[in-house]
Write a protein that holds these residues in place. Structure first.
Motif, PDB file in Angstrom:
ATOM      1  N   HIS A 139     -29.220 -64.274 -12.693  1.00 20.02           N
ATOM      2  CA  HIS A 139     -29.640 -62.964 -12.206  1.00 20.02           C
ATOM      3  C   HIS A 139     -31.067 -62.715 -12.700  1.00 20.02           C
ATOM      4  CE1 HIS A 139     -25.095 -61.819 -12.407  1.00 20.02           C
ATOM      5  NE2 HIS A 139     -25.372 -62.647 -11.425  1.00 20.02           N
ATOM      6  N   ILE A 140     -32.017 -62.756 -11.798  1.00 18.23           N
ATOM      7  CA  ILE A 140     -33.420 -62.622 -12.176  1.00 18.23           C
ATOM      8  C   ILE A 140     -33.735 -61.167 -12.517  1.00 18.23           C
ATOM      9  CG2 ILE A 140     -35.808 -62.981 -11.443  1.00 18.23           C
ATOM     10  CD1 ILE A 140     -34.064 -65.544 -11.851  1.00 18.23           C
ATOM     11  N   ASP A 141     -34.332 -60.950 -13.691  1.00 19.48           N
ATOM     12  CA  ASP A 141     -34.681 -59.601 -14.128  1.00 19.48           C
ATOM     13  C   ASP A 141     -36.043 -59.166 -13.602  1.00 19.48           C
ATOM     14  OD1 ASP A 141     -32.404 -59.064 -15.855  1.00 19.48           O
ATOM     15  OD2 ASP A 141     -33.232 -60.599 -17.165  1.00 19.48           O
ATOM     16  N   ALA A 142     -36.989 -60.100 -13.579  1.00 20.70           N
ATOM     17  CA  ALA A 142     -38.355 -59.723 -13.241  1.00 20.70           C
ATOM     18  C   ALA A 142     -39.160 -60.949 -12.834  1.00 20.70           C
ATOM     19  CB  ALA A 142     -39.024 -59.050 -14.437  1.00 20.70           C
ATOM     20  N   ILE A 143     -40.298 -60.684 -12.225  1.00 20.34           N
ATOM     21  CA  ILE A 143     -41.267 -61.741 -11.934  1.00 20.34           C
ATOM     22  C   ILE A 143     -42.350 -61.674 -13.010  1.00 20.34           C
ATOM     23  CG2 ILE A 143     -43.032 -62.562 -10.323  1.00 20.34           C
ATOM     24  CD1 ILE A 143     -41.337 -61.465  -8.054  1.00 20.34           C
ATOM     25  N   GLY A 144     -42.595 -62.805 -13.654  1.00 22.50           N
ATOM     26  CA  GLY A 144     -43.657 -62.888 -14.645  1.00 22.50           C
ATOM     27  C   GLY A 144     -44.868 -63.588 -14.054  1.00 22.50           C
ATOM     28  N   ASP A 191     -46.902 -56.697 -23.729  1.00 23.17           N
ATOM     29  CA  ASP A 191     -46.571 -56.900 -22.321  1.00 23.17           C
ATOM     30  C   ASP A 191     -46.566 -58.375 -21.940  1.00 23.17           C
ATOM     31  OD1 ASP A 191     -49.249 -57.445 -22.484  1.00 23.17           O
ATOM     32  OD2 ASP A 191     -49.841 -56.201 -20.775  1.00 23.17           O
ATOM     33  N   SER A 192     -46.323 -59.235 -22.914  1.00 22.97           N
ATOM     34  CA  SER A 192     -46.320 -60.673 -22.635  1.00 22.97           C
ATOM     35  C   SER A 192     -45.560 -61.412 -23.737  1.00 22.97           C
ATOM     36  CB  SER A 192     -47.747 -61.215 -22.549  1.00 22.97           C
ATOM     37  OG  SER A 192     -48.422 -61.087 -23.790  1.00 22.97           O
ATOM     38  N   PHE A 193     -45.334 -62.706 -23.520  1.00 21.35           N
ATOM     39  CA  PHE A 193     -44.686 -63.533 -24.538  1.00 21.35           C
ATOM     40  C   PHE A 193     -45.223 -64.951 -24.436  1.00 21.35           C
ATOM     41  CE2 PHE A 193     -42.105 -63.295 -20.723  1.00 21.35           C
ATOM     42  CZ  PHE A 193     -41.735 -64.597 -20.461  1.00 21.35           C
ATOM     43  N   ILE A 211     -45.425 -59.732 -18.327  1.00 20.25           N
ATOM     44  CA  ILE A 211     -44.250 -59.163 -17.663  1.00 20.25           C
ATOM     45  C   ILE A 211     -44.303 -57.652 -17.803  1.00 20.25           C
ATOM     46  CG2 ILE A 211     -42.757 -59.214 -19.715  1.00 20.25           C
ATOM     47  CD1 ILE A 211     -40.469 -60.187 -17.909  1.00 20.25           C
ATOM     48  N   ASP A 212     -43.634 -56.943 -16.919  1.00 14.07           N
ATOM     49  CA  ASP A 212     -43.565 -55.487 -17.013  1.00 14.07           C
ATOM     50  C   ASP A 212     -43.051 -55.090 -18.405  1.00 14.07           C
ATOM     51  OD1 ASP A 212     -42.578 -52.731 -16.781  1.00 14.07           O
ATOM     52  OD2 ASP A 212     -42.788 -52.987 -14.620  1.00 14.07           O
ATOM     53  N   LYS A 213     -43.718 -54.118 -19.010  1.00 13.19           N
ATOM     54  CA  LYS A 213     -43.393 -53.714 -20.383  1.00 13.19           C
ATOM     55  C   LYS A 213     -41.936 -53.309 -20.578  1.00 13.19           C
ATOM     56  CE  LYS A 213     -48.019 -52.115 -21.705  1.00 13.19           C
ATOM     57  NZ  LYS A 213     -48.824 -50.945 -22.147  1.00 13.19           N
TER      58      LYS A 213
END
Length: 209
Positions: free
Chosen positions: A92-97, A144-146, A115-117
């Protein structure tokens, strides 16, 4: 359920409307669940040299759809009794990075993804994350990133070798981080004590696992 270990880099035969046709060595069966670039999709056709899956308009809106061409990562869903490797992945994809940078360290590659905060609370340093279906370990987390560190074999044997600055990727955060965050949020709202975690709450959460 999946493990985040890519079983094959397959070839996209075509993508028309909602149907994505894949050429693969994997012999799929009608109705099988297969993670394509990390997104759990159902097999709607079995082909002589592969299979087709359907992507609803909602899926196409939520996925890094530009990566569903040329080649894709595939992982069939786990079967009961399979050896468990990688980590627990739901597909289940949460977000687009977005890849901010890739640094070659000689014996590894540092990959920085923005990624979105609002998803940062679900990304834990030294915890697990899934990028386009690949199970990886988070090294550092910023506002806002990793940062991930990719070893040479992963870079060589997956689509990471093609990614560059600005590339979009599907991100699935750690399932347990999401669940714990939801439980804490729910309990905080119920007690009208936002952002407060008591030892009683910790005991309650622990008992559920």
């Amino acid at each position: 359920m999946f493990t985040g270990l890519i079983r094959e880099v397959a070839t996209v035969k075509g993508f028309s409307g909602s149907e994505l046709s894949i050429k693969s060595k994997h012999k799929a069966k009608l109705g099988d669940s297969i993670a394509i670039n990390g997104a759990c999709l159902s097999v709607v056709k079995v082909l002589n040299d592969g299979f087709s899956v359907e992507l609803s308009p909602e899926s196409q809106k939520l996925l890094a759809i530009e990566n569903y061409k040329n080649e894709v990562h595939i992982e069939p869903a786990m079967m009961m009794g399979d050896r468990f490797e990688g980590h627990i992945v739901q597909g289940h994809i949460d977000a687009i990075g977005t890849i901010k940078d890739i640094k070659n360290n000689g014996n590894s590659f540092d990959v920085f993804i923005s990624i979105d905060k609002k998803f940062i609370p679900y990304i834990v340093p030294k915890g697990s994350i899934t990028i386009d279906g690949v199970s990886l370990t988070v090294n550092d987390v910023a506002a806002d990133s990793f940062r991930l560190t990719i070893i040479p074999i992963t870079m060589r044997e997956t689509l990471f070798k093609r990614y560059k600055k600005g590339s979009k990727v599907n991100v699935e955060t750690d399932m347990f981080a999401r669940y714990v965050s939801h439980i804490i949020s729910h309990q905080s709202k119920a007690s009208s004590e936002k952002n407060t975690l008591t030892w009683d709450a910790v005991d309650s959460i622990s008992a559920r696992y």
